[in-house]
Design a protein around this motif. Structure first.
Motif, PDB file in Angstrom:
ATOM      1  N   LYS A 214       2.636   1.352   0.101  1.00 52.98           N
ATOM      2  CA  LYS A 214       1.864   0.127   0.315  1.00 52.98           C
ATOM      3  C   LYS A 214       1.273  -0.381  -1.004  1.00 52.98           C
ATOM      4  CE  LYS A 214      -1.386  -1.822   3.658  1.00 52.98           C
ATOM      5  NZ  LYS A 214      -2.295  -1.517   4.793  1.00 52.98           N
ATOM      6  N   THR A 215       0.759   0.544  -1.820  1.00 51.92           N
ATOM      7  CA  THR A 215       0.192   0.168  -3.117  1.00 51.92           C
ATOM      8  C   THR A 215       1.275  -0.345  -4.052  1.00 51.92           C
ATOM      9  OG1 THR A 215      -1.546   1.837  -2.890  1.00 51.92           O
ATOM     10  CG2 THR A 215      -1.112   1.008  -5.108  1.00 51.92           C
ATOM     11  N   LYS A 218       2.198  -3.887  -3.204  1.00 50.73           N
ATOM     12  CA  LYS A 218       1.222  -4.874  -3.686  1.00 50.73           C
ATOM     13  C   LYS A 218       1.352  -5.081  -5.191  1.00 50.73           C
ATOM     14  CE  LYS A 218      -2.231  -4.087  -0.048  1.00 50.73           C
ATOM     15  NZ  LYS A 218      -3.596  -3.561   0.239  1.00 50.73           N
TER      16      LYS A 218
END
Length: 288
Positions: A214-215, A218
């Motif tokens: 997820k990081t 982003k």
């Protein structure tokens, strides 16, 4: 800008923002779909334009006979043999893995045999397709003798604007759209590849090795936006560098050669290190 009369700077910004947005939303999949669809439209329109132009100048024989002597020479003052030899080396490095956006098209296919077929098909097109594209440019001197040498970079668009409206309504708009899509396809292909390299190989390995997906996702989106803004700024600077073609060839040689040589050797030799790669890049750039 040539066909529609839009300001060049505004066109570059809008085009860059659109490319940046849809690669952020759709990623590699959106880029591949755009790539394929624009090629179909552009191929049909460019082949049609070549045939129409040849009909207007009396075929290939008429085109050759009507061209000025300086246009028939293989080399010119600006583009002599050493220049073209260097250009061939740079382009060969580029299309064999030095340009990440192009390499991405092959390794995203999945199967090695399919990627090989795509590469061979692409090579065949690159051998023949440029001739089709150059025909209107060669004929531009004949059909538009009033065009100044400094405006020859606009020749292809001017020929499309001259012939397409008489063939079918909307054809010129379709042509312009395909050219926009082709440009944005190259831009977003590079954006996607560079953002992936930064996210996985720099941020994910050096700054945050334990980062969750997820990081990383982003960071990839943010990297795409930042790189997109840099690309737009570079595009705005191009006219001041002697025009798009000259700027592209000059800085392509400056950046691509030093980057792709260590990259390609790294694929062949397992003993290469990041220090060696950086030294090779710095040496190549200093030589330029």
């Amino acid at each position: 800008g040539v066909v529609c009369g839009f300001p060049l700077e505004a066109t570059i910004v809008v085009c860059g923002v659109v490319a940046m947005l849809y690669v952020v939303v759709g990623g590699l999949w959106a880029e591949m779909i755009t790539d394929f669809s624009q090629f179909i439209v552009q191929f049909v329109s460019t082949v049609l334009l070549a045939f129409v132009v040849l009909g207007a100048v009396g075929g290939l024989g008429g085109l050759w006979a009507s061209m000025p002597d300086d246009a028939k020479r293989v080399f010119s003052v600006d583009y002599d043999l050493p220049y073209l030899l260097v250009y061939v080396v740079v382009i060969t490095l580029s299309y064999n893995g030095g340009t990440w956006g192009l390499a991405q098209r092959f390794y995203s296919i999945g199967k090695p045999n399919d990627a090989k077929k795509a590469a061979l098909f692409s090579a065949g097109l690159y051998l023949l397709y440029p001739i089709i594209i150059y025909i209107p440019v060669w004929a531009c001197r004949v059909i538009m003798p009033e065009l100044a040498e400094a405006d020859m970079e606009k020749g292809y668009a001017l020929m499309a604007k001259h012939f397409f409206p008489a063939i079918a309504p909307g054809l010129l708009g379709l042509f312009v759209a395909s050219m926009f899509a082709a440009t944005m396809s190259m831009v977003d292909g590079d954006l996607n590849a560079l953002a992936a390299v930064f996210t996985k190989d720099i941020y994910g390995r050096t700054f945050n090795p334990n980062a969750p997906e997820k990081t990383l996702f982003k960071v990839g989106l943010l990297a795409t936006v930042v790189l997109g803004i840099i690309t737009i700024i570079t595009g705005l600077l191009a006219p001041g560098m002697g025009g798009a073609f000259k700027a592209m060839v000059t800085w392509y040689a400056a950046i691509l050669g030093p980057v792709s040589v260590p990259l390609l050797f790294g694929m062949l030799n397992r003993r290469t290190t990041w220090r060696g790669a950086l030294a090779a890049w710095a040496g190549g750039f200093a030589t330029f």
